[in-house]
Scaffold this active site. Structure first.
Site, PDB file in Angstrom:
ATOM      1  N   ARG A 373       0.813  -1.243   0.092  1.00  0.00           N
ATOM      2  CA  ARG A 373      -0.494  -0.073  -0.316  1.00  0.00           C
ATOM      3  C   ARG A 373       0.938   1.599  -0.497  1.00  0.00           C
ATOM      4  O   ARG A 373       0.693   2.446  -0.123  1.00  0.00           O
ATOM      5  CB  ARG A 373      -1.123   0.218   1.388  1.00  0.00           C
ATOM      6  CG  ARG A 373      -1.883  -1.296   0.994  1.00  0.00           C
ATOM      7  CD  ARG A 373      -2.990  -0.948   2.345  1.00  0.00           C
ATOM      8  NE  ARG A 373      -3.424  -2.661   1.993  1.00  0.00           N
ATOM      9  CZ  ARG A 373      -3.987  -2.920   3.040  1.00  0.00           C
ATOM     10  NH1 ARG A 373      -2.757  -3.450   3.744  1.00  0.00           N
ATOM     11  NH2 ARG A 373      -4.755  -4.519   2.496  1.00  0.00           N
ATOM     12  N   VAL A 374       2.556   1.150   0.103  1.00  0.00           N
ATOM     13  CA  VAL A 374       3.187   2.249  -0.440  1.00  0.00           C
ATOM     14  C   VAL A 374       3.650   1.948  -1.188  1.00  0.00           C
ATOM     15  O   VAL A 374       3.621   3.512  -2.036  1.00  0.00           O
ATOM     16  CB  VAL A 374       4.532   1.782   0.815  1.00  0.00           C
ATOM     17  CG1 VAL A 374       4.888   3.392   0.393  1.00  0.00           C
ATOM     18  CG2 VAL A 374       4.265   1.680   2.190  1.00  0.00           C
TER      19      VAL A 374
END
Length: 521
Positions: A373-374
């Site tokens: 999710r980064v």
């Protein structure tokens, strides 16, 4: 010699003063029942939650120290105490005394290169740990105000991760999969790859066989990685209480470095066994069972641990702690209770699939179910440039391969996508304990993405990679150096890299039919 009346009076006064000084109030209770590492103690009215208590008259044979416990269930008349260590010498009626302290572990640079138990006691035979600094194992996670965005990569040295599910410093990335699919190997390769990266590593083994922990330590010693690594182990043979506190102890050790401005990587192997140990303790403490017999606070058990991983802002030192928790699934079921809990806490997951592992695709990463999710924020620009279409190529290949097996007549576009997907799958295969530098990853992924491998036979891709790495290291080290320094590919560097690949293909004969460079797009 006779003693005068004045001297006698002075002695009596001193004794009276000393008598007054030695009186002190102690919080004491009595063991009313004991079994399976849990003691129920009557009394201890002033004890607080998570406080250490001491069992008077019981000694731990391994250390020679008094047996300690942690106060957990605070009842009206009794306290449920989780015993740390051996409990065979504890008897009913034994006196228990509160200490006014909570569980602490030693912290600091003296722990680097050591193997310790969850209480920070060395078990590697290298002597005592010389430090005067201690930290409580439980602590509130850093707030939003003191955090900064995750934007610096943790180079794992594994092409499939660094290109498609990148990990940033301060991130929490879950490694999940069935047993024997290579979860621990991913963590160890990441540790081995940190040479010269200024990243201190902590490996927490929870409920593992002692032989496995010894093998992990030997492997890290072999590659020199113990120079920046600490191992915290609560083996399967040890009590559930020690397995329960082990990850918090490792986290406290990492926080000391994080708050002094250093970068830390911590691997929890694995949190499934951690949840099992906590379930055992909770049932023995007679707490109400919930779903799958886990207690109601099992989510909080892991969230308060993983939230402590963070990247601090410059005002608070700029340090970071990256967490790689490991979860073991049963029959690939990632929708089970503990896996879904931890997936919802972390910033992404790397899913290892048994079918891929048995098919020889290792690391056996399922691209469709793995996510970070980064994302690209945790990649260098050079890696983003060469890996942009890789996930799409693989996804299209998996979809087309399922249909292609039913028919032999394929149009040229479909056949080209299948060929590219096969080569991408081969390129992403990587032997254990062979992490690559960022520049080496960029070089081979550049060759794949720009079509230089389209005319190399699929069954020779692995050989091509090995020879290509050796060739680039010997003949063109300046290209890798430029990639490492600039962290981006410009037109000049791309031209040099393309010429070097063509030069290598011409000199080695890896080409199938077309001339070198013709397939490059």
């Amino acid at each position: 010699m006779a003693v005068g009346a004045d001297q006698i009076e002075q002695i009596i006064r001193q004794q009276i003063e000393k008598f007054g000084a030695t009186t002190s109030a102690t919080n004491v209770g009595t063991v009313i029942d004991i079994g399976d590492g849990i003691a129920h103690v009557y009394g201890l009215e002033g004890v607080v939650f998570n406080e250490l208590v001491e069992f008077k008259g019981a000694t731990d044979e391994a250390t020679g120290q008094p047996v300690m416990g942690i106060a957990q269930n605070l009842g009206e008349d009794t306290v449920g105490v989780v015993i740390l260590g051996a409990f065979e010498n504890i008897r009913e009626g034994m006196e228990v005394q509160s200490t006014g302290r909570i569980v602490q572990v030693p912290v600091g640079d003296a722990l680097i290169g050591r193997v310790v138990d969850p209480l920070g006691r060395p078990i590697d035979g290298k002597g005592p740990i010389q430090t005067d600094r201690f930290r409580p194992i439980e602590r509130l996670a850093p707030g939003v105000v003191v955090r900064s965005p995750v934007n610096t990569p943790v180079q794992t040295g594994i092409k499939a991760i660094d290109s498609m599910t990148p990990i940033g410093r301060g991130q929490r990335e879950l490694i999940i999969g069935d047993r024997q699919t290579g979860k621990t190997a991913l963590g160890l390769d990441t540790i081995i790859n940190q040479k010269g990266q200024n990243l201190l590593c902590i490996y927490v083994a929870i409920g593992q066989k002692e032989s496995k922990v010894a093998a992990v330590a030997a492997s890290l010693e072999k590659f020199g990685a113990m120079d920046w690594t600490t191992i915290v182990t609560a083996a399967a043979s040890q009590s559930a209480a020690l397995q329960w506190i082990a990850p918090y102890a490792g986290c406290a050790m990492g926080e000391e470095w994080m708050e002094s401005g250093k970068d830390v990587l911590i691997i929890y192997d694995d949190l499934s066994k951690h949840a099992w140990a906590y379930r055992q303790l909770s049932l023995l403490l007679r707490r109400p069972p919930g779903r799958e017999a886990y207690p109601g606070d099992v989510f909080f058990l892991h969230s308060r641990l993983l939230e402590r991983a963070a990247k601090l802002n410059e005002e608070h030192g700029g340090g970071s702690m990256t967490a790689l928790p490991i979860i073991e699934t049963l029959a690939g079921d990632i929708s089970a209770y503990i896996p879904t809990n931890v997936i919802s806490i972390t910033d992404g997951q790397i899913f290892l699939e048994s079918d891929l592992f048995y098919a020889g695709i290792r690391p056996a990463i399922n691209v469709g179910l793995s996510v970070s999710r980064v994302g690209g924020d945790a990649q260098t620009k050079a890696m983003r440039q060469v890996s942009g279409s890789l996930r799409i190529d693989l996804a299209q290949y998996r979809e087309l391969a399922a249909f292609a097996q039913f028919g032999s007549d394929l149009d040229p576009g479909t056949r080209a996508r299948l060929e590219r997907g096969q080569r991408a799958t081969e390129v992403l295969k990587q032997p254990e304990n062979e992490p690559l530098s960022m520049a080496e990853e960029v070089e081979i992924l550049f060759a794949l993405g720009r079509g230089y491998l389209d005319d190399v036979p699929v069954d020779r891709i692995a050989e091509f990679q090995t020879e290509f790495r050796r060739y680039m290291g010997a003949s063109h080290p300046e290209i890798a150096q430029a990639i490492t320094e600039k962290k981006a590919l410009d037109d000049t560097l791309e031209q040099q890299l393309g010429d070097a690949i063509n030069e290598f293909k011409n000199s080695t004969g890896f080409v199938e039919t077309t001339a070198p460079g013709q397939a490059a797009g």
